[in-house]
Design an enzyme around this catalytic site. Structure first.
Site, PDB file in Angstrom:
ATOM      1  N   HIS A 111       0.829  -1.220   0.000  1.00 37.43           N
ATOM      2  CA  HIS A 111       0.000   0.000   0.000  1.00 37.43           C
ATOM      3  C   HIS A 111       0.858   1.264   0.000  1.00 37.43           C
ATOM      4  O   HIS A 111       0.359   2.356   0.298  1.00 37.43           O
ATOM      5  CB  HIS A 111      -0.966  -0.003   1.199  1.00 37.43           C
ATOM      6  CG  HIS A 111      -2.083  -0.994   1.026  1.00 37.43           C
ATOM      7  ND1 HIS A 111      -2.927  -1.359   2.031  1.00 37.43           N
ATOM      8  CD2 HIS A 111      -2.481  -1.694  -0.068  1.00 37.43           C
ATOM      9  CE1 HIS A 111      -3.809  -2.254   1.578  1.00 37.43           C
ATOM     10  NE2 HIS A 111      -3.556  -2.472   0.307  1.00 37.43           N
ATOM     11  N   CYS A 122       6.078   8.064 -14.333  1.00 40.43           N
ATOM     12  CA  CYS A 122       7.251   7.207 -14.597  1.00 40.43           C
ATOM     13  C   CYS A 122       7.644   6.331 -13.420  1.00 40.43           C
ATOM     14  O   CYS A 122       8.568   5.528 -13.527  1.00 40.43           O
ATOM     15  CB  CYS A 122       8.434   8.049 -15.044  1.00 40.43           C
ATOM     16  SG  CYS A 122       9.191   8.984 -13.713  1.00 40.43           S
ATOM     17  N   CYS A 160       8.902  15.506 -10.335  1.00 38.87           N
ATOM     18  CA  CYS A 160       9.711  14.333 -10.668  1.00 38.87           C
ATOM     19  C   CYS A 160      11.056  14.780 -11.252  1.00 38.87           C
ATOM     20  O   CYS A 160      11.090  15.675 -12.100  1.00 38.87           O
ATOM     21  CB  CYS A 160       8.947  13.485 -11.683  1.00 38.87           C
ATOM     22  SG  CYS A 160       9.906  12.108 -12.297  1.00 38.87           S
TER      23      CYS A 160
HETATM   24  P1  OAD Z   1      -7.722  -2.935   9.867  1.00 39.50           P
HETATM   25  O1  OAD Z   1      -7.926  -1.696  10.668  1.00 39.50           O
HETATM   26  O2  OAD Z   1      -8.768  -3.329   8.900  1.00 39.50           O
HETATM   27  O3  OAD Z   1      -7.506  -4.188  10.833  1.00 39.50           O
HETATM   28  C1  OAD Z   1      -6.587  -4.158  11.872  1.00 39.50           C
HETATM   29  C2  OAD Z   1      -6.539  -5.518  12.508  1.00 39.50           C
HETATM   30  O4  OAD Z   1      -5.571  -5.481  13.542  1.00 39.50           O
HETATM   31  C3  OAD Z   1      -7.859  -5.972  13.139  1.00 39.50           C
HETATM   32  O5  OAD Z   1      -8.154  -7.293  12.709  1.00 39.50           O
HETATM   33  C4  OAD Z   1      -7.559  -5.948  14.635  1.00 39.50           C
HETATM   34  O6  OAD Z   1      -8.260  -6.982  15.354  1.00 39.50           O
HETATM   35  C5  OAD Z   1      -6.067  -6.205  14.640  1.00 39.50           C
HETATM   36  N1  OAD Z   1      -5.365  -5.708  15.829  1.00 39.50           N
HETATM   37  C6  OAD Z   1      -5.664  -4.652  16.617  1.00 39.50           C
HETATM   38  N2  OAD Z   1      -4.747  -4.505  17.585  1.00 39.50           N
HETATM   39  C7  OAD Z   1      -3.831  -5.495  17.387  1.00 39.50           C
HETATM   40  C8  OAD Z   1      -2.631  -5.870  18.044  1.00 39.50           C
HETATM   41  N3  OAD Z   1      -2.193  -5.193  19.100  1.00 39.50           N
HETATM   42  N4  OAD Z   1      -1.951  -6.935  17.580  1.00 39.50           N
HETATM   43  C9  OAD Z   1      -2.392  -7.629  16.490  1.00 39.50           C
HETATM   44  N5  OAD Z   1      -3.516  -7.317  15.835  1.00 39.50           N
HETATM   45  C10 OAD Z   1      -4.225  -6.266  16.269  1.00 39.50           C
HETATM   46  O7  OAD Z   1      -6.293  -2.789   9.181  1.00 39.50           O
HETATM   47  P2  OAD Z   1      -5.671  -3.592   7.947  1.00 39.50           P
HETATM   48  O8  OAD Z   1      -6.121  -4.998   7.911  1.00 39.50           O
HETATM   49  O9  OAD Z   1      -4.221  -3.311   7.947  1.00 39.50           O
HETATM   50  O10 OAD Z   1      -5.396   0.610   3.171  1.00 39.50           O
HETATM   51  O11 OAD Z   1      -6.338  -2.804   6.770  1.00 39.50           O
HETATM   52  C11 OAD Z   1      -5.935  -3.025   5.477  1.00 39.50           C
HETATM   53  C12 OAD Z   1      -5.978  -1.739   4.708  1.00 39.50           C
HETATM   54  O12 OAD Z   1      -7.235  -1.100   4.866  1.00 39.50           O
HETATM   55  C13 OAD Z   1      -4.985  -0.694   5.150  1.00 39.50           C
HETATM   56  O13 OAD Z   1      -3.697  -0.906   4.623  1.00 39.50           O
HETATM   57  C14 OAD Z   1      -5.587   0.569   4.598  1.00 39.50           C
HETATM   58  C15 OAD Z   1      -7.024   0.339   4.965  1.00 39.50           C
HETATM   59  O14 OAD Z   1      -7.930   1.000   4.174  1.00 39.50           O
HETATM   60  C16 OAD Z   1      -4.922   1.728   2.595  1.00 39.50           C
HETATM   61  O15 OAD Z   1      -4.658   2.739   3.193  1.00 39.50           O
HETATM   62  C17 OAD Z   1      -4.744   1.610   1.114  1.00 39.50           C
END
Ligand code: OAD
Length: 258
Positions: A111, A122, A160
């Protein structure tokens, strides 16, 4: 269960204990700011033209959290596991740059990275440091007039070095394709691994969320580390309902450097 050639697939939960709220958690960025507006290219360009101060507040809120946070024990543990040869690659959805800060070498930031400014034409990447981002945050706060703010933001983003087009955020925005180079790297890690450990991701944001399914189809073992249940649990071989830091605190004393 034998664990070999491990790849980590990480999400916001990995950095939660650094003080960066997860996206979908109660304190998360997406609770305050609609991602369709603040995290899509069209939304950002519209805001820049029509509501520049609103965009500036978002930029300041977004970066203030990142600037005040540091990698935690989980990031350092991943770096240690890589240096010992256990970890073959990290595929991260996080944009906080922590993997590089702890010295990880094999990282695919699917991401993007919040410190990188990117040429959509580019592919040129310019990485800023914390001081430069700090100057952005303090600089936008000082702008009183819209035109002054617009000029400041554009100057900060820069152009750029090769094609002179304007640079844009290096974070992959909603509606944008994931970058081929990072995807290829992620698939190359998975193609050479035996185990994937999914740490701190809800597994709902596609196409990144398809990595565990790709791995499973290829016969890799799948481990989930997350205090909550996730979409990935039903295909996982092993689900560890713990916070990432607690998991690594238990794992690392068992890892031998001999
Ligand atoms: P989410 O906010 O969707 O999920 C975070 C996860 O971390 C959840 O399943 C929580 O239960 C878990 N969690 C919370 N605290 C934790 C801890 N201390 N240890 C381990 N796990 C824990 O975030 P992502 O799955 O990263 O995209 O989301 C994916 C993408 O959605 C992000 O990269 C972002 C967002 O939109 C972009 O910005 C393009």
């Amino acid at each position: 269960m034998k664990v070999g050639g491990v790849v980590a697939f990480c999400g916001a939960g990995l950095s939660a204990e650094s003080g960066i709220p997860t996206f979908r958690g109660s304190e998360g960025l997406w609770g305050k700011y609609d991602p369709q507006k603040y995290a899509s290219a069209k939304g950002i360009i519209d805001l820049f033209c029509e509501d520049t101060f609103d965009l500036a507040n978002f930029i300041a809120d977004f970066y203030k959290v990142l600037l005040s946070a540091e990698p935690n024990f989980s990031h350092h543990s991943l770096a240690k596991l890589e240096s010992l040869g256990f970890l073959k690659g990290v595929i991260t959805q996080n944009i906080d740059n922590f993997d590089y800060q702890v010295g990880l070498q094999n990282v695919s930031e699917v991401h993007g990275n919040a410190y990188v400014f990117f040429c959509p034409k580019c592919g040129f990447r310019l990485k800023k440091n914390k001081n430069e981002i700090d100057e952005l945050v303090s600089g936008i706060k000082k702008c009183k007039k819209k035109i002054e703010l617009m000029t400041f933001i554009l100057r900060f983003m820069g152009r750029c070095e090769s094609c002179r087009d304007r640079l844009f955020t290096g974070v992959v925005l909603y509606g944008q394709s994931l970058r081929e180079k990072d995807m290829d790297l992620a698939y190359s890690y998975l193609d050479n691994a035996k185990t994937v450990i999914c740490i701190g991701t809800s597994g709902v944001t596609y196409p990144a969320a398809s990595f565990p399914y790709y791995a499973k189809k290829k016969g890799l073992k799948l481990i989930v580390v997350n205090p909550e249940s996730t979409e990935i649990d039903e295909i996982a071989d092993f689900v560890i309902n713990k916070k990432a830091v607690n998991f690594f605190q238990e794992l690392m004393p068992l890892i031998s450097s001999d």
